[in-house]
Design a protein around this motif. Structure first.
Motif, PDB file in Angstrom:
ATOM      1  N   THR A   1       7.525  18.902  -6.461  1.00 37.22           N
ATOM      2  CA  THR A   1       8.879  19.447  -6.370  1.00 37.22           C
ATOM      3  C   THR A   1       9.438  19.313  -4.962  1.00 37.22           C
ATOM      4  N   HIS A   2      10.745  19.314  -4.882  1.00 35.43           N
ATOM      5  CA  HIS A   2      11.415  19.326  -3.577  1.00 35.43           C
ATOM      6  C   HIS A   2      11.915  20.724  -3.226  1.00 35.43           C
ATOM      7  N   TYR A   3      11.819  21.628  -4.214  1.00 33.27           N
ATOM      8  CA  TYR A   3      12.474  22.923  -4.002  1.00 33.27           C
ATOM      9  C   TYR A   3      11.512  24.074  -4.152  1.00 33.27           C
TER      10      TYR A   3
ATOM     11  N   ALA B   1       0.847  -1.193   0.000  1.00 34.73           N
ATOM     12  CA  ALA B   1       0.000   0.000   0.000  1.00 34.73           C
ATOM     13  C   ALA B   1       0.883   1.244   0.000  1.00 34.73           C
ATOM     14  N   ILE B   2       0.662   2.132  -0.955  1.00 28.76           N
ATOM     15  CA  ILE B   2       1.465   3.357  -1.041  1.00 28.76           C
ATOM     16  C   ILE B   2       0.583   4.576  -0.783  1.00 28.76           C
ATOM     17  N   LEU B   3      -0.511   4.670  -1.522  1.00 29.83           N
ATOM     18  CA  LEU B   3      -1.440   5.777  -1.263  1.00 29.83           C
ATOM     19  C   LEU B   3      -2.498   5.281  -0.286  1.00 29.83           C
TER      20      LEU B   3
ATOM     21  N   PRO C   1       8.430  14.093   1.607  1.00 25.61           N
ATOM     22  CA  PRO C   1       9.668  13.314   1.701  1.00 25.61           C
ATOM     23  C   PRO C   1       9.802  12.282   0.583  1.00 25.61           C
ATOM     24  N   ASN C   2      11.023  11.850   0.369  1.00 24.93           N
ATOM     25  CA  ASN C   2      11.281  10.783  -0.601  1.00 24.93           C
ATOM     26  C   ASN C   2      10.463   9.556  -0.212  1.00 24.93           C
ATOM     27  N   GLY C   3       9.905   8.921  -1.215  1.00 27.72           N
ATOM     28  CA  GLY C   3       9.195   7.665  -0.965  1.00 27.72           C
ATOM     29  C   GLY C   3       7.811   7.842  -0.384  1.00 27.72           C
ATOM     30  N   SER C   4       7.313   9.096  -0.347  1.00 24.44           N
ATOM     31  CA  SER C   4       6.011   9.307   0.296  1.00 24.44           C
ATOM     32  C   SER C   4       4.845   8.985  -0.642  1.00 24.44           C
ATOM     33  N   GLY C   5       5.121   8.858  -1.937  1.00 25.60           N
ATOM     34  CA  GLY C   5       4.053   8.469  -2.860  1.00 25.60           C
ATOM     35  C   GLY C   5       3.712   9.512  -3.911  1.00 25.60           C
ATOM     36  N   LYS C   6       4.545  10.534  -4.068  1.00 26.64           N
ATOM     37  CA  LYS C   6       4.237  11.616  -5.023  1.00 26.64           C
ATOM     38  C   LYS C   6       4.210  11.087  -6.459  1.00 26.64           C
ATOM     39  N   SER C   7       5.279  10.366  -6.835  1.00 24.66           N
ATOM     40  CA  SER C   7       5.297   9.823  -8.199  1.00 24.66           C
ATOM     41  C   SER C   7       4.208   8.781  -8.374  1.00 24.66           C
ATOM     42  N   THR C   8       3.979   8.013  -7.325  1.00 23.51           N
ATOM     43  CA  THR C   8       2.928   6.999  -7.395  1.00 23.51           C
ATOM     44  C   THR C   8       1.589   7.638  -7.754  1.00 23.51           C
ATOM     45  N   LEU C   9       1.311   8.781  -7.154  1.00 22.58           N
ATOM     46  CA  LEU C   9       0.050   9.467  -7.456  1.00 22.58           C
ATOM     47  C   LEU C   9      -0.052   9.743  -8.962  1.00 22.58           C
TER      48      LEU C   9
HETATM   49  N1  LIG Z   1       7.522  -1.725  -7.981  1.00 21.12           N
HETATM   50  C1  LIG Z   1       7.580  -1.380  -6.675  1.00 21.12           C
HETATM   51  N2  LIG Z   1       7.680  -2.347  -5.730  1.00 21.12           N
HETATM   52  C2  LIG Z   1       7.733  -2.033  -4.426  1.00 21.12           C
HETATM   53  N3  LIG Z   1       7.702  -0.768  -3.979  1.00 21.12           N
HETATM   54  C3  LIG Z   1       7.604   0.221  -4.865  1.00 21.12           C
HETATM   55  C4  LIG Z   1       7.531  -0.022  -6.255  1.00 21.12           C
HETATM   56  N4  LIG Z   1       7.443   1.151  -6.906  1.00 21.12           N
HETATM   57  C5  LIG Z   1       7.451   2.094  -5.928  1.00 21.12           C
HETATM   58  N5  LIG Z   1       7.557   1.550  -4.722  1.00 21.12           N
HETATM   59  C6  LIG Z   1       7.646   2.236  -3.429  1.00 21.12           C
HETATM   60  O1  LIG Z   1       6.598   3.147  -3.303  1.00 21.12           O
HETATM   61  C7  LIG Z   1       6.998   4.212  -2.474  1.00 21.12           C
HETATM   62  C8  LIG Z   1       6.578   5.527  -3.091  1.00 21.12           C
HETATM   63  O2  LIG Z   1       7.388   5.766  -4.239  1.00 21.12           O
HETATM   64  P1  LIG Z   1       7.260   7.120  -5.084  1.00 21.12           P
HETATM   65  O3  LIG Z   1       8.125   6.956  -6.267  1.00 21.12           O
HETATM   66  O4  LIG Z   1       5.833   7.424  -5.288  1.00 21.12           O
HETATM   67  O5  LIG Z   1       7.891   8.184  -4.059  1.00 21.12           O
HETATM   68  P2  LIG Z   1       8.110   9.734  -4.293  1.00 21.12           P
HETATM   69  O6  LIG Z   1       7.310  10.416  -3.268  1.00 21.12           O
HETATM   70  O7  LIG Z   1       7.883  10.109  -5.683  1.00 21.12           O
HETATM   71  O8  LIG Z   1       9.657   9.866  -3.907  1.00 21.12           O
HETATM   72  P3  LIG Z   1      10.806  10.799  -4.512  1.00 21.12           P
HETATM   73  O9  LIG Z   1      10.710  12.089  -3.834  1.00 21.12           O
HETATM   74  O10 LIG Z   1      12.061  10.093  -4.099  1.00 21.12           O
HETATM   75  O11 LIG Z   1      10.637  10.876  -5.990  1.00 21.12           O
HETATM   76  C9  LIG Z   1       8.484   4.061  -2.269  1.00 21.12           C
HETATM   77  O12 LIG Z   1       8.714   3.543  -0.978  1.00 21.12           O
HETATM   78  C10 LIG Z   1       8.885   3.079  -3.319  1.00 21.12           C
HETATM   79  O13 LIG Z   1       9.995   2.312  -2.919  1.00 21.12           O
END
Ligand SMILES: Nc1ncnc2c1ncn2[C@@H]1O[C@H](COP(=O)(O)OP(=O)(O)OP(=O)(O)O)[C@@H](O)[C@H]1O
Ligand SMILES: [Mg+2]
Lengths: 434, 248
Positions: B202-204, B15-17, B35-43
């Motif tokens: 963005t981070h900045y 679960a990410i979002l 923060p990194n890994g919080s789910g921004k790209s996932t969205l």
């Molecule tokens: N294929 C995958 N399998 C397992 N975990 C994944 C997969 N793809 C993404 N994740 C996890 O989902 C989480 C969210 O990733 P995401 O790329 O959305 O973060 P982000 O907020 O965009 O980070 P960043 O600021 O570093 O770009 C991360 O912990 C990532 O490791």
């Protein structure tokens, strides 16, 4: 002893020009001692010759009449010699020759020419390196001798079209081309193999010998466009003298079976060969390329790039051998083979085979097998490109680099739509790549 | 424009979002930080329908249409555009044919007449110029061997040609030199219009000096944990994320 060619052998013995008889006889003798390779034969491990388990005979003469239909052939500005079912067709050929070029049919050869042809035939083939060469010799009644004198550069491409008509059941067709490039000469040669209709079955045995003199350059395109039940067993055997250049381009669309052996024997220092190849079998077709570069002397280079897209339940073999002899120091050899499988049932057997006996050489090789990358496909779709079009774009993109590298402009113009339509007939799906 | 309610999504059963709410009005610019890994790209990927990203609950509507039931290309036709954080390289497909295929497909679905190749070329050259990429990039394979900054500008060029309704720009400012950042900001500002919205990931805060956001959100642990105006970005720059609750 293989008896599937008895009728064809007998017919050939009756109709060859007398000067070819000794060659035929030697061929018959050698062929009678040859057994057809089986899958236990290393070089035929992945390719079955089951399709030859029936009787083939020579096709009756057809001097004129059978039209070409819509057979896909490149239209080139130079001379074109057309053969149908193994017989020369004056009515379909254009024989006006550029200055300096000699293009002689074996059947028409004067005694001087016959002497040269007889002396040169077979000389480019290393002993034992083409299983079907004796059969080609034994059934040889006509062929083409392309002779480019020293210091002559022929600009217009020479086109030889080897066609089968599909009008006959189980015919065997012997195709033979001998090319001699004198010192510092140059020429472009296109060989197309095609069938004008997909009826009937044919076994085509196409053998091409390239003798490339010192400092000469040959651009050789070999297009295998046969479809349907055609079984093609072919070979290109080249001998390169010092500082000569061989640029090769191979294309194999699928048919029941195509097996092509390319052997380049570099005999003089400074020789260079660059060969590109594409194979695109689909359905239940099989394409098998075996290439071998013999680096026998120092300071030679070779570069091979072969790409295959294998669809449906088709299969392909790519075996690329690079043999660097002990004295061949400073050799540079590159071999790359990339394959794309577009279905789970498609099959590829790829094997680079390096035999390196010299120490001061550079040799790079790589083979890859992949499927269409789902993320790349998705990226295209995020930009609105429909999935089916995206798949066609990516498939064509996989071979595009080699198509773009085809220097002969008329040929490239012919190949682009031919290949794009290989992936989709619907122009809606190919409009952005053409 | 965009309305997301209680969105839950997972990647490979992770679960990410986790209950994300977001509403973006027409013509607005929203920034998402976190923060990194919080789910921004996932969205962004979930909204674009990337394979492997599964929505487990919630809804997302674009221009009143349920986005989540559409195919990826249909979402693009409707007006969604995602500028990738890591643009994809496509050797063998030229940037030009890629752009033409995209533009033709999108125009077709908007019932706009297809562009002939001359007018398309003209537009493509102008877009190149606007993002300060040499025209040679049109002939190269899509993103093939492009530098990080060149890839980002190539994404922006696609966005200009496709004229989408909702532009999600995932760290388009990361890895850009100062001049390129200005180019990208100018490009985005020039595209702003009452019927086009932007989500800038963005981070900045620096980017937001060039493009004034209407709202700033913090995405953390798969949810929006705080929203505010531009001043929130300045505060984050100073204090980081630790002071916010729910930070993973
Ligand atoms: N294929 C995958 N399998 C397992 N975990 C994944 C997969 N793809 C993404 N994740 C996890 O989902 C989480 C969210 O990733 P995401 O790329 O959305 O973060 P982000 O907020 O965009 O980070 P960043 O600021 O570093 O770009 C991360 O912990 C990532 O490791
Ligand atoms: Mg990210």
């Amino acid at each position: 002893m293989n008896d599937f060619m008895q009728q064809a052998l007998a017919a050939a013995a009756r109709s060859a020009p007398p000067w070819l008889e000794p060659l035929q006889a030697r061929g018959r003798e050698a062929w009678s001692k040859t057994s057809l390779p089986t899958r236990k034969t290393e070089a035929w491990k992945y390719t079955s010759l089951q399709a030859l388990q029936k009787t083939f005979s020579a096709a009756p003469t057809q001097s004129a009449g059978s039209p070409l239909g819509d057979v896909p052939l490149p239209e080139l500005s130079g001379p074109t010699l057309v053969f149908t079912d193994g017989h020369y067709r004056a009515d379909l050929s254009t024989t006006e020759l550029p200055a300096g070029l000699r293009l002689v049919r074996f059947a028409d050869a004067t005694s001087d020419q016959a002497e040269r042809i007889a002396a040169a035939l077979g000389s480019a083939i290393l002993p034992g390196r083409h299983v079907f060469a004796p059969l080609n010799d034994a059934t040889l009644t006509d062929g083409v001798f392309m002779d480019v004198p020293a210091n002559t550069r022929i600009e217009t491409p020479v086109h030889i079209a080897w066609l089968t008509t599909g009008q006959h059941e189980s015919i065997s067709v012997t195709q033979r081309l001998l090319v001699c490039l004198g010192e510092n000469s140059g020429a472009t040669l296109v060989e197309s193999f095609a069938n004008t209709a997909t009826g009937g079955t044919a076994f085509t045995n196409g053998l091409t010998e390239l003798l490339i003199g010192r400092g000469a350059q040959l651009n050789h395109y070999r297009l295998h466009l046969e479809q349907g039940d055609v079984v093609h067993i072919g070979g290109v055997h080249a001998r390169q003298e010092a500082d000569s250049v061989l640029n090769g381009f191979h294309l194999a669309l699928g048919s029941a079976l195509k097996r092509i052996d390319l052997v380049v024997n570099q005999q003089g220092p400074g020789a260079h060969c660059a060969v590109d190849g594409l194979y695109l079998p689909r359905g239940t077709e099989t394409v098998d390329y075996h290439t071998c570069i013999e680096h026998a002397v120092p300071h030679c280079t070779s570069r091979e790039r072969f790409r295959g897209i294998i669809a449906d339940e088709a299969s392909a073999v790519f075996n690329g051998r690079i043999h660097i002899h002990p004295q061949a120091q400073k050799t540079r050899a590159e071999l790359s083979n990339k394959n794309l499988l577009t279905s789970n049932k498609a099959e590829i057997n790829t094997k680079p085979e390096l035999e390196i006996y010299a120490d001061d050489v550079q040799c790079a090789h790589g083979a890859t097998v992949a499927q269409l990358d789902p993320l790349t496909l998705h990226y295209l779709r995020t930009r609105g490109v429909p999935r089916d079009e995206a798949e066609v774009m990516l498939s064509y993109g996989f071979i595009n680099e080699l198509v773009e590298a085809v220097e002969q402009a008329e040929l490239q113009a012919f190949l682009k739509p031919l290949l794009a339509h290989r992936f989709a007939r619907d122009s809606r799906l190919t409009r952005h790549i053409l | 424009m965009l309305k997301i309610d209680n969105l839950h999504a997972s990647v490979e059963n992770k679960a990410i979002l986790k209950g994300l709410d977001l509403a973006v009005g027409a013509g607005e610019v929203h920034a998402i930080m976190g923060p990194n890994g919080s789910g921004k790209s996932t969205l962004g990927h979930v909204l674009a329908g990337r394979p492997g990203y599964t929505v487990t609950a919630g809804s997302a509507q674009l221009l009143g249409q349920d986005l989540l039931t559409l195919d990826t290309e249909e979402r693009a036709h409707l007006g969604l555009f995602l500028a990738y954080q890591y643009p994809v390289e496509i050797p063998g497909v030229s940037n030009m044919e890629f752009l033409k295929a995209s533009v033709d497909a999108v125009r077709e679905h908007r019932n706009e007449p297809a562009l002939d190749s001359v007018s398309f070329m003209k537009q493509a050259r102008e877009a190149c110029k606007a993002v300060n990429l040499d025209q040679a990039f049109l002939k190269r394979g899509v993103n093939e061997g492009f530098s990080g900054g060149e890839k980002k500008r190539n994404e922006l060029m696609q966005m200009m040609l496709l004229a989408p309704k909702l532009c999600i720009m995932d760290e388009t400012d990361s890895g850009l030199d100062i001049d390129a950042l200005q180019v990208v900001a100018d490009g985005i500002n020039a595209m702003r219009s009452p019927d086009r919205s932007f989500i800038l990931v963005t981070h900045y805060q620096r980017l937001l000096n060039f493009i004034k956001p209407d709202r700033v959100h913090v995405l953390s642990g798969g949810r929006i944990v705080k929203s505010g105006d531009h001043s929130l970005a300045l505060e984050l720059e100073e204090r980081g994320y630790a002071w916010l609750e729910d930070v993973a």
